[in-house]
Design an enzyme around this catalytic site. Structure first.
Site, PDB file in Angstrom:
ATOM      1  N   SER A 132       1.167  11.647 -17.457  1.00  0.00           N
ATOM      2  CA  SER A 132       2.105  10.524 -17.313  1.00  0.00           C
ATOM      3  C   SER A 132       2.244  10.135 -15.850  1.00  0.00           C
ATOM      4  CB  SER A 132       3.464  10.904 -17.893  1.00  0.00           C
ATOM      5  OG  SER A 132       4.058  11.911 -17.117  1.00  0.00           O
ATOM      6  N   ARG A 173       1.093   6.393 -15.096  1.00  0.00           N
ATOM      7  CA  ARG A 173       2.161   5.454 -14.743  1.00  0.00           C
ATOM      8  C   ARG A 173       1.784   4.665 -13.497  1.00  0.00           C
ATOM      9  NH1 ARG A 173       5.788   8.748 -14.476  1.00  0.00           N
ATOM     10  NH2 ARG A 173       6.706   8.475 -16.524  1.00  0.00           N
ATOM     11  N   ASN A 199       0.588   0.686 -13.658  1.00  0.00           N
ATOM     12  CA  ASN A 199       1.358  -0.343 -12.963  1.00  0.00           C
ATOM     13  C   ASN A 199       0.520  -1.078 -11.935  1.00  0.00           C
ATOM     14  OD1 ASN A 199       4.410  -0.607 -13.475  1.00  0.00           O
ATOM     15  ND2 ASN A 199       3.982   1.557 -13.771  1.00  0.00           N
TER      16      ASN A 199
END
Lengths: 156, 287
Positions: free
Chosen positions: B209, B213, B217
């Site tokens: 994660s 992440r 993004n």
């Protein structure tokens, strides 16, 4: 990949973006940094001032202490002076008292002597009277010779 | 029409292709000149642009902080020192807020991660065609300047963090304690396989994660920049439609760039905070 008007658009956009950052992003950051700097500067200045104040206070307390010591010395000197003065005064007073007591003593003694003399004189007159009556062989009429006796007593 | 679609797709693909060094199909080692060549290199290839940019940015950050640290004065801080102290205080505060154990390594690690990720992300704000155009003029076929849009970079950092988490878990709780934590919760010793499954997923999810992440993004942000840039590519002579597209490209990319200032900083902060939180969990007996 060839160079075209996209590049121009991106350049315009980049210029606008840089302008935006200079106008709206940079100043708040700079303001925050400036404020932080000011805070630190203020803190340091305060610390400096406090240090200075402390130094002044220390100097002042030393001054006060010195003054107090001086004053204490003065007071002690004064007290000593006063002490000797009191002693002198007491001595003088005692002398006066002594003289008075001695004088009284003298007066008493004189009085006593006078009284003893008086008593003696009375007794002597009685003895003289008795002696005279024996010598004359008869009772001297005390009444008749009173003036004579008085003269005798006065002589003694 | 089809050729336009092709060039749009080509434009996007070109922008998303890393500069890869590896074994070419003819057996020699070199730089891949197309996405297919890069794919054919398999695992043992190197994304030179990611490598160079991340090292360069890391070095810049370190040099800046080093020079400030060397010339630091204890009085009123000026300029750069003020900024560095400010950031240091900020990171120190957030580490103190989320890390309860005692470890002198966590603060510097958080600082490094934050500024490294931040500078890598900030490359996203440069107009996307500048560096690739410059590089193709120099004869370099591809160049992605944002290392954090390369999953290799984000996974690399996340694996680094994961290794630290494992190391400190074992160091703080002992091997038995760590294994116990993985197998004896939450259902007690009779639910051991289920526990291992749950806790194992929990453990593995941390680095994945963390990496995905940041990558997701930044990759999505980059993608939107590319798509906006494509609007300018739709220029077809002086017409109202073209002019509108051209103008909206400028405005949209400006808006997205301004919005991206936030995302870029936020993602760096999240990466740092999560690292600290994971390390904090590794230091604690129960979680």
């Amino acid at each position: 990949m060839n160079i075209n008007a996209t590049l121009l658009a991106q350049t315009i956009m980049f210029a606008l973006f840089v302008w935006f950052c200079m106008k709206f992003v940079w100043p708040p950051i700079m303001a925050a940094l400036e404020q932080r700097k000011k805070q630190i500067a203020d803190g340091l200045a305060d610390a400096e001032r406090a240090k200075h104040d402390l130094e002044l206070a220390a100097k002042r307390s030393a001054e006060i202490l010195r003054e107090a010591k001086e004053k204490a010395g003065e007071i002690i000197v004064n007290a000593e002076k006063r002490d000797s003065e009191i002693i002198e005064a007491a001595k003088a007073k005692a002398k006066v008292e002594y003289d008075r007591i001695v004088a009284t003593g003298h007066a008493d003694v004189d009085q006593e002597v006078f009284r003893a003399k008086e008593q003696l004189r009375t007794q002597v007159s009685a003895i003289a009277l008795a002696g005279a009556s024996k010598i004359l062989g008869r009772e001297i009429d005390a009444k008749a010779h009173n003036d004579l006796l008085d003269k005798l007593v006065a002589e003694i | 029409m089809s050729s336009e679609v092709h060039t749009s797709a080509g434009y996007i693909k070109h922008h998303l292709q890393n500069l890869t060094y590896g074994q070419l199909p003819d057996g020699t080692w070199g730089i891949a000149h197309s996405a297919e060549e890069a794919k054919a290199m398999g695992f043992w290839a190197l994304n030179l642009d990611t490598f160079i940019m991340s090292l360069l940015l890391g070095a810049v950050v370190m040099l800046v902080f080093r020079s400030v640290a060397k010339s630091a004065v204890s009085g009123i801080p000026g300029g750069l020192q003020n900024f560095c102290e400010w950031s240091l205080e900020f990171i120190d505060n957030s580490v103190r807020g989320s890390f309860s154990g005692k470890n002198d390594m966590v603060g510097p690690l958080a600082l490094t991660i934050f500024f490294w990720v931040l500078t890598m992300n900030l490359m996203d704000l440069l107009p996307i065609d500048y560096v690739p155009l410059l590089m193709s003029a120099l004869g370099v076929p591809f160049f992605k300047i944002v290392p954090s849009t390369d999953p290799n970079a984000t996974f690399g950092m996340a694996i680094g963090v994961f290794v630290l988490v494992l190391y400190y878990s074992v160091k703080m709780k002992g091997l038995g304690g760590f294994v116990g934590e993985l197998t004896l919760q939450p259902f007690g010793k009779w639910g051991m396989p289920v526990n291992l499954l749950l806790e194992g997923v929990n453990l593995i999810a941390k680095p994945i994660s963390l990496a995905l992440r940041l990558f997701g993004n930044m990759y999505a942000g980059e993608m939107i920049f590319i798509l906006i840039a494509l609007m300018g590519g739709a220029w077809a002579g002086l017409s109202v439609g073209s002019a509108t597209l051209y103008g909206s490209q400028i405005l949209l990319s400006l808006g997205w760039a301004i919005f991206h200032i936030l995302i870029v900083t936020l993602q760096a902060f999240i990466f740092m905070t999560l690292t600290v939180v994971y390390l904090d969990m590794a230091h604690q007996e129960h979680h």
